[in-house]
Design a protein around this motif. Structure first.
Motif, PDB file in Angstrom:
ATOM      1  N   SER A  97      -5.627  -5.740  -5.705  1.00 23.36           N
ATOM      2  CA  SER A  97      -6.309  -4.388  -5.620  1.00 23.36           C
ATOM      3  C   SER A  97      -7.503  -4.430  -4.750  1.00 23.36           C
ATOM      4  N   SER A  98      -8.013  -3.350  -4.149  1.00 22.46           N
ATOM      5  CA  SER A  98      -9.168  -3.264  -3.481  1.00 22.46           C
ATOM      6  C   SER A  98     -10.393  -2.988  -4.495  1.00 22.46           C
ATOM      7  N   HIS A  99      -9.907  -2.927  -5.409  1.00 25.33           N
ATOM      8  CA  HIS A  99     -11.125  -2.831  -6.723  1.00 25.33           C
ATOM      9  C   HIS A  99     -12.034  -4.046  -6.627  1.00 25.33           C
ATOM     10  N   MET A 249      -7.481  -4.550 -11.744  1.00 17.37           N
ATOM     11  CA  MET A 249      -6.538  -3.682 -12.165  1.00 17.37           C
ATOM     12  C   MET A 249      -7.027  -2.531 -13.009  1.00 17.37           C
ATOM     13  N   VAL A 250      -6.539  -1.317 -12.612  1.00 11.09           N
ATOM     14  CA  VAL A 250      -7.109  -0.115 -13.161  1.00 11.09           C
ATOM     15  C   VAL A 250      -6.205   0.240 -14.392  1.00 11.09           C
ATOM     16  N   PRO A 251      -6.704   1.062 -15.248  1.00 11.67           N
ATOM     17  CA  PRO A 251      -5.871   1.437 -16.498  1.00 11.67           C
ATOM     18  C   PRO A 251      -4.802   2.401 -16.010  1.00 11.67           C
ATOM     19  N   PRO A 252      -3.904   2.415 -17.001  1.00 14.13           N
ATOM     20  CA  PRO A 252      -2.630   3.477 -16.797  1.00 14.13           C
ATOM     21  C   PRO A 252      -3.136   4.950 -16.290  1.00 14.13           C
ATOM     22  N   ASN A 253      -4.238   5.311 -16.704  1.00 17.03           N
ATOM     23  CA  ASN A 253      -4.655   6.787 -16.562  1.00 17.03           C
ATOM     24  C   ASN A 253      -5.666   7.071 -15.527  1.00 17.03           C
ATOM     25  N   HIS A 267      -4.264  -2.952  -1.018  1.00 17.38           N
ATOM     26  CA  HIS A 267      -4.520  -4.376  -1.153  1.00 17.38           C
ATOM     27  C   HIS A 267      -5.969  -4.560  -0.584  1.00 17.38           C
ATOM     28  N   TYR A 268      -6.487  -5.304  -1.049  1.00 18.83           N
ATOM     29  CA  TYR A 268      -8.072  -5.537  -0.612  1.00 18.83           C
ATOM     30  C   TYR A 268      -8.155  -6.317   0.567  1.00 18.83           C
ATOM     31  N   ASP A 275      -3.179   4.030   0.452  1.00 16.97           N
ATOM     32  CA  ASP A 275      -3.754   4.060  -0.743  1.00 16.97           C
ATOM     33  C   ASP A 275      -3.294   3.865  -2.068  1.00 16.97           C
ATOM     34  N   GLU A 276      -3.917   3.185  -3.044  1.00 14.98           N
ATOM     35  CA  GLU A 276      -3.528   2.840  -3.904  1.00 14.98           C
ATOM     36  C   GLU A 276      -3.042   3.739  -5.129  1.00 14.98           C
ATOM     37  N   CYS A 277      -3.555   4.847  -5.354  1.00 16.71           N
ATOM     38  CA  CYS A 277      -3.353   5.811  -6.470  1.00 16.71           C
ATOM     39  C   CYS A 277      -2.010   6.369  -5.787  1.00 16.71           C
ATOM     40  N   LEU A 278      -2.012   6.981  -4.288  1.00 16.16           N
ATOM     41  CA  LEU A 278      -0.849   7.406  -3.972  1.00 16.16           C
ATOM     42  C   LEU A 278       0.133   6.573  -4.013  1.00 16.16           C
TER      43      LEU A 278
END
Length: 317
Positions: A97-99, A249-253, A267-268, A275-278
């Motif tokens: 993830s890009s986070h 890793m982002v949380p499920p919400n 991807h970073y 877009d990750e969320c999309l």
């Protein structure tokens, strides 16, 4: 798709002579209406089946002990008679993830006993944020060619004796299949003396499917779901590690929050990628074809975190 039903019933005049005919007409009307309502309900159920995906709340979820769920079997050496003997007290699981960008977590990751990565996520050029060491890399069949194209990055590192676990359909990477991908993986394993390559046995692949069903209440095939590399990697990490720290890793919400409105590449190492969320939301609610259920998987990971000493960093949750 929704259907609106209109039923017009023409009844004969209600007279003593027509009383029996009147009753028969009412019975027929009720029968037709009932049949149409059943058909209508069936159509609606199909839509609900393909609605937004989430862990089934009506299913009595069964708790699986992932430390013993499949024993030590299930990882087949691609070349030679090696066994997967990797065991770690502390693990860093670095997502793609890009986070992770801007986290400056590289030194912390490299100090961890074992570092786990996925697919073709690189370290060169990103070491300040993701570190440089790799103990284990979990690679999907769809990423094999991308990994092989960059041998100096993924296959010929001399600073460690890394392990790669390949997962995918047995007819593509199974030892008995002898397909193009398997032969390619075998050549890689033969030419890289310090690299240990394993594939997941067909019997264990079926257990991964069963685990998804037990933990979500959804049959993977009937719900048109693809397990993600993240799902395989998390399960393998729990098997091998006593403590796991997950990076990026982002949380499920997360994708339902206003803070998720900022575009973050999936991807970073692909700043112009989707877009990750999309990507998460489209896969989660996908109705046709097969889709990764990223959000559902993270709901399961959140539950596992309480059982298996898993923590999350960048973001913390």
């Amino acid at each position: 798709m929704h259907f609106h039903l209109f039923l017009v019933i023409l009844l004969p005049p209600f007279t003593p002579q027509g009383q029996q005919t009147h009753k028969m007409a009412i019975f027929l009307a009720v029968f037709i209406l009932t049949a149409l309502l059943i058909l209508y309900g069936s159509n609606n159920n199909n839509d609900a089946f393909y609605g937004p995906f989430h862990v089934s709340t009506s299913h009595a979820l069964k708790i699986t002990n992932l430390k013993t769920w499949a024993g030590k079997e299930g990882y087949v050496s691609v070349y030679g008679n090696k066994s997967l003997n990797l065991r770690c007290h502390q693990c860093a699981l670095v997502t793609s993830s890009s986070h992770v960008l801007g986290s400056r977590a590289g030194d912390e990751i490299d100090r961890t006993e074992c570092v786990i990565r996925m697919n073709d996520a690189p370290t060169l050029g990103y070491a300040a944020d993701v570190g440089n060491r790799t103990t284990l890399r979990v690679v999907a069949h769809s990423s094999v060619f991308r990994v092989v194209r960059r041998p100096s990055e993924f296959l010929q590192r001399t600073d460690s004796s890394p392990v790669i676990i390949f997962w995918g359909p047995p007819n593509k990477i199974g030892k008995d299949a002898k397909g193009t991908l398997y032969r390619l993986i075998q050549r890689v394993s033969m030419s890289s003396g310090n690299l240990s390559c394993f594939s997941i046995a067909p019997s264990k692949m079926r257990r991964f499917d069963s685990l998804f069903h037990r933990e979500t209440g959804r049959d993977r095939q009937k719900s048109h779901s693809w397990l993600s590399t993240g799902w395989f990697t998390m399960v393998i990490a729990i098997e091998l590690c006593d403590n796991i720290k997950v990076y990026g890793m982002v949380p499920p919400n997360h994708c339902g929050k206003k803070t998720a409105s900022k575009k973050m590449p999936y991807h970073y190492y692909k700043p112009r990628g989707p877009d990750e969320c999309l990507t998460y939301l489209q896969n989660e609610s996908g109705r046709r074809g097969n889709h990764h259920r990223f959000i559902t998987e993270k709901q399961v990971f959140a539950r596992w975190a309480k059982q298996y000493n898993i923590t999350f960093s960048h973001p913390t949750w």
